[in-house]
Motif scaffolding. Sequence first.
Motif, PDB file in Angstrom:
ATOM      1  N   VAL A 130       0.848  -1.198   0.000  1.00  0.00           N
ATOM      2  CA  VAL A 130       0.000   0.000   0.000  1.00  0.00           C
ATOM      3  C   VAL A 130       0.886   1.252   0.000  1.00  0.00           C
ATOM      4  N   MET A 131       1.952   1.222   0.802  1.00  0.00           N
ATOM      5  CA  MET A 131       2.873   2.359   0.807  1.00  0.00           C
ATOM      6  C   MET A 131       3.545   2.551  -0.549  1.00  0.00           C
ATOM      7  N   MET A 132       3.871   1.468  -1.219  1.00  0.00           N
ATOM      8  CA  MET A 132       4.457   1.580  -2.562  1.00  0.00           C
ATOM      9  C   MET A 132       3.435   2.206  -3.521  1.00  0.00           C
ATOM     10  N   GLY A 133       2.175   1.821  -3.379  1.00  0.00           N
ATOM     11  CA  GLY A 133       1.129   2.412  -4.217  1.00  0.00           C
ATOM     12  C   GLY A 133       0.999   3.906  -3.975  1.00  0.00           C
ATOM     13  N   LEU A 134       0.940   4.290  -2.706  1.00  0.00           N
ATOM     14  CA  LEU A 134       0.836   5.711  -2.384  1.00  0.00           C
ATOM     15  C   LEU A 134       2.058   6.494  -2.887  1.00  0.00           C
ATOM     16  N   SER A 135       3.248   5.896  -2.712  1.00  0.00           N
ATOM     17  CA  SER A 135       4.463   6.564  -3.197  1.00  0.00           C
ATOM     18  C   SER A 135       4.381   6.820  -4.695  1.00  0.00           C
ATOM     19  N   THR A 136       3.918   5.807  -5.425  1.00  0.00           N
ATOM     20  CA  THR A 136       3.799   5.948  -6.873  1.00  0.00           C
ATOM     21  C   THR A 136       2.917   7.151  -7.222  1.00  0.00           C
ATOM     22  N   ALA A 137       1.868   7.339  -6.437  1.00  0.00           N
ATOM     23  CA  ALA A 137       0.919   8.411  -6.743  1.00  0.00           C
ATOM     24  C   ALA A 137       1.391   9.782  -6.275  1.00  0.00           C
TER      25      ALA A 137
END
Lengths: 213, 213, 213
Positions: A130-137
């Motif tokens: 989830v943190m990787m997803g948020l970072s991407t955004a």
Amino acid sequence: MFCALKIEGKMSFIDLFDFIGTFFFAMSGTLAATSKRMDWFGAMFIGFVTAVGGGTVRDLLMGVTPVSWIQTMTYTYCILAAVLVALFFRKHVMQWRKTMFLFDTIGIGVFTIIGLEKALNADILPALSVMMGLSTAVVGGVIRDTLCNDIPLIFKKEIYATACLAGAIIFLIMRKLGVPSEINQMVAIGTIITIRLIAIRQNWSFPRFDDTK
Amino acid sequence: MFCALKIEGKMSFIDLFDFIGTFFFAMSGTLAATSKRMDWFGAMFIGFVTAVGGGTVRDLLMGVTPVSWIQTMTYTYCILAAVLVALFFRKHVMQWRKTMFLFDTIGIGVFTIIGLEKALNADILPALSVMMGLSTAVVGGVIRDTLCNDIPLIFKKEIYATACLAGAIIFLIMRKLGVPSEINQMVAIGTIITIRLIAIRQNWSFPRFDDTK
Amino acid sequence: MFCALKIEGKMSFIDLFDFIGTFFFAMSGTLAATSKRMDWFGAMFIGFVTAVGGGTVRDLLMGVTPVSWIQTMTYTYCILAAVLVALFFRKHVMQWRKTMFLFDTIGIGVFTIIGLEKALNADILPALSVMMGLSTAVVGGVIRDTLCNDIPLIFKKEIYATACLAGAIIFLIMRKLGVPSEINQMVAIGTIITIRLIAIRQNWSFPRFDDTK
């Protein structure tokens, strides 16, 4: 950013949305640069890092190198087009604010879910994915604002990190329940977009911390 | 930054120029730090990242790790010397402005072509290799200015990104035509240096975008 | 940051101190964010990068990926706890200044020696390993201050880079002399902590460069 684009063969809807996201992130970077009175190089550089920054940081943290965007011209073409559109039509862009905002929101939703799914597929633990997803955004915008010498907008005014978080958690739950990936993607991205649009319409924002009180 | 330095054996002219570039980049970082009233650690840190930042980002994007400068002491010695020279002689450095500017220009040209060639040798597509070359030349200065809390100079006043772009394209064309690498390097680096020197003498700069008009 | 944490089996004292360091670095990031009137996301983001930034940059430079903190939930739990403590008790935290300062100092010392030892174990040259140790200790704070749109504190007022350098050199010498690792760690970390505490008590700071004089 970035799923592997399949230019040949069928293009999935998430590939298309990945493009849309990349395009509008690059536009937002370019417009931020011109508002700081930069020249063509500043506009191009900041347009570029805004679009690829989040995916790049995610790829580096996960050890996926060379990073996706230097393995194909696709992203570069998409970003160059966005920078040119932003530069040539920047006087008119203000009139399209609502349209731009919509596409930007699509981009954020798509980037979150692409990043999340990539991390899950690389066996990163769910909470960290989830943190990787948020970072991407969000990281692209954080770098954009830092290079423009501003405190990143998303740390102060924007609610979209929360929308991304909600969408990512829904995606995780539905994946656990066995919902097929394509449907899951659409629902999760739809959730992020819906929350952000409602938040803006209702003028929602989080309380900011104020140490002076 | 950075070609693999051959301390033993013959040193090519590009190795020598790589040193010169590293040295003067480190000096420029150190001088930027002292102009912001930092202490020895700030001067050293910013001198270092200015010199190695561009090559490091390029290496990370391409997945070349450990990055070059932590595999040999050579760059560290070169940078330490530059920082010390900058600190001890900073009152006099202003008198050498023209000399410094010349060496800085050499550094930019060399870094561009080193980065470009490294990327081409790693089978990165030509247009993206050009971007790797430009990153090698400009990212160190971008980090320097960001750490000093300024908007990067190269986004506003400097024309050298354009000179690097021109030199990189000439290098690509001549490589295609089969010109030997050493000659090609010299011509391309010479082009970058010449354009930048003429640009400064003629006071060329690009129009900046102005959203207020 | 970061030694591999052995949650199962015996936990060494350096593992424990690594936690303490991570916890207090995250708190310092969170407090910096609230002092800039950010919202929950800004506080969380900056708390996180302050705690993991130094170790992440070190791992990336050395090519150790995926970086340590995305391979276990341990750091994330530790940081989340620190952010929540900092947010809920931030009005009271000022009263704990001395305690916080002590733990922050422990963190800096531990991070330096963990980074140094990791680099030495990866066959990085001693002088460059010292730089990896210093990076581990300072880069998180540099990113924190840059995101908060300030010139990094450690470039101007803080003496702790010098304390880290002294501790790192002592560690190298004792390692050469064959002192067992655990004892060596304790002595080196103790040295860093002692120098910093004395420096603060005596109000030591380095002369800053002043170009106007």
